[in-house]
Design a protein around this motif. Sequence first.
Motif, mmCIF file in Angstrom:
data_model
loop_
_atom_site.group_PDB
_atom_site.id
_atom_site.type_symbol
_atom_site.label_atom_id
_atom_site.label_comp_id
_atom_site.label_asym_id
_atom_site.label_seq_id
_atom_site.Cartn_x
_atom_site.Cartn_y
_atom_site.Cartn_z
ATOM 1 N N CYS A 96 1.080 -0.720 0.202
ATOM 2 C CA CYS A 96 -0.199 -0.296 0.001
ATOM 3 C C CYS A 96 0.666 1.187 0.377
ATOM 4 O O CYS A 96 2.132 1.098 0.178
ATOM 5 C CB CYS A 96 -0.997 -0.147 1.334
ATOM 6 N N ARG A 97 0.326 2.287 -0.539
ATOM 7 C CA ARG A 97 0.446 3.655 -0.448
ATOM 8 C C ARG A 97 -0.026 4.614 0.339
ATOM 9 O O ARG A 97 -0.864 4.368 0.895
ATOM 10 C CB ARG A 97 0.843 4.286 -1.975
ATOM 11 N N CYS A 98 1.154 5.403 0.273
ATOM 12 C CA CYS A 98 -0.261 7.035 1.813
ATOM 13 C C CYS A 98 0.937 8.235 1.578
ATOM 14 O O CYS A 98 2.024 8.042 1.136
ATOM 15 C CB CYS A 98 0.406 6.525 3.601
ATOM 16 N N GLU A 99 -0.419 8.956 1.291
ATOM 17 C CA GLU A 99 -0.095 10.462 1.355
ATOM 18 C C GLU A 99 -0.965 10.699 2.405
ATOM 19 O O GLU A 99 -1.504 11.052 3.090
ATOM 20 C CB GLU A 99 -0.595 11.022 -0.010
ATOM 21 N N ILE A 100 0.218 11.441 3.144
ATOM 22 C CA ILE A 100 -0.123 12.420 4.978
ATOM 23 C C ILE A 100 -0.615 13.702 4.270
ATOM 24 O O ILE A 100 0.234 14.469 4.162
ATOM 25 C CB ILE A 100 0.443 11.929 5.622
ATOM 26 N N PHE A 101 -1.740 14.766 4.656
ATOM 27 C CA PHE A 101 -1.765 15.768 4.612
ATOM 28 C C PHE A 101 -2.071 16.213 5.971
ATOM 29 O O PHE A 101 -2.156 16.486 6.864
ATOM 30 C CB PHE A 101 -3.271 16.158 3.244
ATOM 31 N N THR A 102 -1.178 18.456 5.944
ATOM 32 C CA THR A 102 -1.790 18.259 7.208
ATOM 33 C C THR A 102 -3.023 19.831 6.825
ATOM 34 O O THR A 102 -3.525 20.037 5.183
ATOM 35 C CB THR A 102 -0.694 19.465 7.253
ATOM 36 N N VAL A 103 -4.143 19.252 7.337
ATOM 37 C CA VAL A 103 -5.506 20.439 6.858
ATOM 38 C C VAL A 103 -5.246 21.336 7.932
ATOM 39 O O VAL A 103 -5.792 21.406 8.757
ATOM 40 C CB VAL A 103 -6.733 19.955 6.421
ATOM 41 N N ASP A 104 -5.633 22.913 7.276
ATOM 42 C CA ASP A 104 -5.547 23.739 7.649
ATOM 43 C C ASP A 104 -7.260 24.774 8.528
ATOM 44 O O ASP A 104 -7.902 23.684 7.999
ATOM 45 C CB ASP A 104 -4.505 24.841 7.112
ATOM 46 N N ALA A 105 -7.552 25.392 9.057
ATOM 47 C CA ALA A 105 -8.621 25.501 9.540
ATOM 48 C C ALA A 105 -9.457 25.967 8.276
ATOM 49 O O ALA A 105 -10.685 25.958 8.892
ATOM 50 C CB ALA A 105 -8.032 27.045 10.237
#
Length: 139
Positions: free
Chosen positions: A106-115
Amino acid sequence: MSSIATEVLEAQPFSRMMGARITRFQDGEAVLEIPVRPDLLQQNGYVHGGVLAYAADNALTFAAGSVLGPRILTAGFGIDYLRPATGTLLRAVASTVNSSRKQALCRCEIFTVDAEGTETLCAAAQGSARLVDRPDPPD
């Protein structure tokens, strides 16, 4: 979304401590979200790399579990930190690349999400999980 995925995540004390939740669980895909809190930050105010690694590990394994079933363990994974993670939420989006009867990559992308809801890619990971042949753990 599968209630079994939510039950499995909630059965993990560490995941409860992290505040993690599964927001998507379907054939070959999983999304894990973690609200960013002050106790998850490192000394410079960024989300700690260990939190990102946890998110990748669990999202990868849930994506694998969506095709292999719940009796799996992480076989291994690697992660690349692309930029410091800030924001109000971490979102780990994982998908199955290839699977056999006993293992899934599997592959994974991790994002930050702002307000405002803007996503920024902060890390990427790849890993595998495999079926385990063992009796259920004791209660």
